[in-house]
Design an enzyme around this catalytic site. Sequence first.
Site, PDB file in Angstrom:
ATOM      1  N   SER A 113       0.833  -1.201   0.000  1.00 33.86           N
ATOM      2  CA  SER A 113       0.000   0.000   0.000  1.00 33.86           C
ATOM      3  C   SER A 113       0.868   1.251   0.000  1.00 33.86           C
ATOM      4  CB  SER A 113      -0.899   0.008   1.248  1.00 33.86           C
ATOM      5  OG  SER A 113      -1.510   1.269   1.421  1.00 33.86           O
ATOM      6  N   TYR A 135      -2.444   5.826  -4.766  1.00 33.72           N
ATOM      7  CA  TYR A 135      -3.576   6.717  -4.975  1.00 33.72           C
ATOM      8  C   TYR A 135      -3.080   7.868  -5.846  1.00 33.72           C
ATOM      9  CZ  TYR A 135      -6.135   4.287  -1.264  1.00 33.72           C
ATOM     10  OH  TYR A 135      -6.780   3.339  -0.512  1.00 33.72           O
ATOM     11  N   THR A 161      -5.543   2.765  -7.356  1.00 30.63           N
ATOM     12  CA  THR A 161      -6.892   2.707  -6.814  1.00 30.63           C
ATOM     13  C   THR A 161      -7.675   3.901  -7.348  1.00 30.63           C
ATOM     14  OG1 THR A 161      -6.225   1.514  -4.825  1.00 30.63           O
ATOM     15  CG2 THR A 161      -8.263   2.776  -4.701  1.00 30.63           C
ATOM     16  N   LYS A 238      -7.767  -0.545  -9.830  1.00 28.54           N
ATOM     17  CA  LYS A 238      -8.568  -1.179  -8.779  1.00 28.54           C
ATOM     18  C   LYS A 238      -9.774  -0.299  -8.453  1.00 28.54           C
ATOM     19  CE  LYS A 238      -8.302  -2.894  -4.006  1.00 28.54           C
ATOM     20  NZ  LYS A 238      -9.145  -1.916  -3.293  1.00 28.54           N
ATOM     21  N   HIS A 262     -14.082  -1.619  -2.790  1.00 31.18           N
ATOM     22  CA  HIS A 262     -13.240  -1.230  -1.662  1.00 31.18           C
ATOM     23  C   HIS A 262     -13.705  -1.907  -0.370  1.00 31.18           C
ATOM     24  CE1 HIS A 262     -10.003   1.956  -1.283  1.00 31.18           C
ATOM     25  NE2 HIS A 262     -10.052   1.492  -0.050  1.00 31.18           N
TER      26      HIS A 262
END
Length: 384
Positions: A113, A135, A161, A238, A262
């Site tokens: 992440s 992100y 994402t 995603k 999510h």
Amino acid sequence: MSPATTNACLLTPADAEEHARLALPPTVERFVNGAAGTGLTLRANREALDRVCLVPRVLTDVSSPVTAGRLLGVDAKMPVAVAPMAYQRAVHEDGELATAGAARDLGVPFTVSMFSSHSVEEIAAVGATMWFQVYWLRDRGRTVELLRRAEAAGCVAVMLTVDTPRMGRRLDDLRAGFSLPDGVKAAHFRDLSGPGPGDPTPGVSEVAAQTAALVDPSLSWSDIEWLREQTRLPLILKGVLDPLDARRAVRHGVDAVVVSNHGGRQLDGAVASVDALPAVAEAADGCCEVLLDSGVRSGTDIIKAVALGATGVLLGRPVLWGLAAGGGEGAKHVLRLVQEELEHALALAGCPDLGAASRLRTVTADGRTGAVLERARGDMVGAR
């Protein structure tokens, strides 16, 4: 309870959830298991998967079912990648290092992440196959910097994402004024500051505030073109639920899409991921890989996903439950249980391998057969 004792008590990934509830502070447990709004989509993910029924085949040689497959050009011992999950040191002191070790030992990719509590360089030293999740940051320079660090650390894919222009209203976190435990930070953003664990402010979530400060809500398809130019690594989007977005992703050179809401943590009331899967897979038409995320809890769920058109799945909360229950050994035990369940389910479904699973028919609780579902998928994609 020792990890060995804990693991002996865990016969399914769901068993780890109860151990995690007992092991974690209440605010952290709610941070891990909580959802946006009233939890409609969180519940829908499981209800939808439970409605999907497999139609087994018989008289096939299933003496040695093969769980192995390939994800984004990399061999995996089962069609599973560990989902990107932030701040894992809040769950266990070893955090991402432990879960990456579990993924390494079980032969599946681990997704780092962007908000991990260990840096990508530290996680790379564990030796797992790594994907890197980002992100869309307000600072493009910082995005490029992180991409270069991920490439240098040996990551083999980038996962953007796309369902988080802002964080969903996670009411448990807001009511508790959630802040990260003392010493837990985003390793790639050490300059971030928050309210701190000693002074929670009801109505304010530290994680939501940090996300708002960093993430750019103006992300659009032109930005995907820019990102595609920044790296030669396979690119995964995603958070795709609409087949029209899947078609557009293919046109933009995306290598995989993750059908995901999510885990019910963004738009409360969004479609269950597995309900969206068939139409997205139909739209992708083999031009990019399709992964399922949100609600996956067992090896049987993996076969359902493959039968409905997925290449594989992302596994999230169950890995964190194992981490909370028994550290790295707990996370490894959960992944091993999933693999054992997958092998067992393949045999009972009459599938010697994942290719056979992709040809299984399904029946939903409302009585539709797999053949009818195929026609429904075609109608949905065609009705643009």
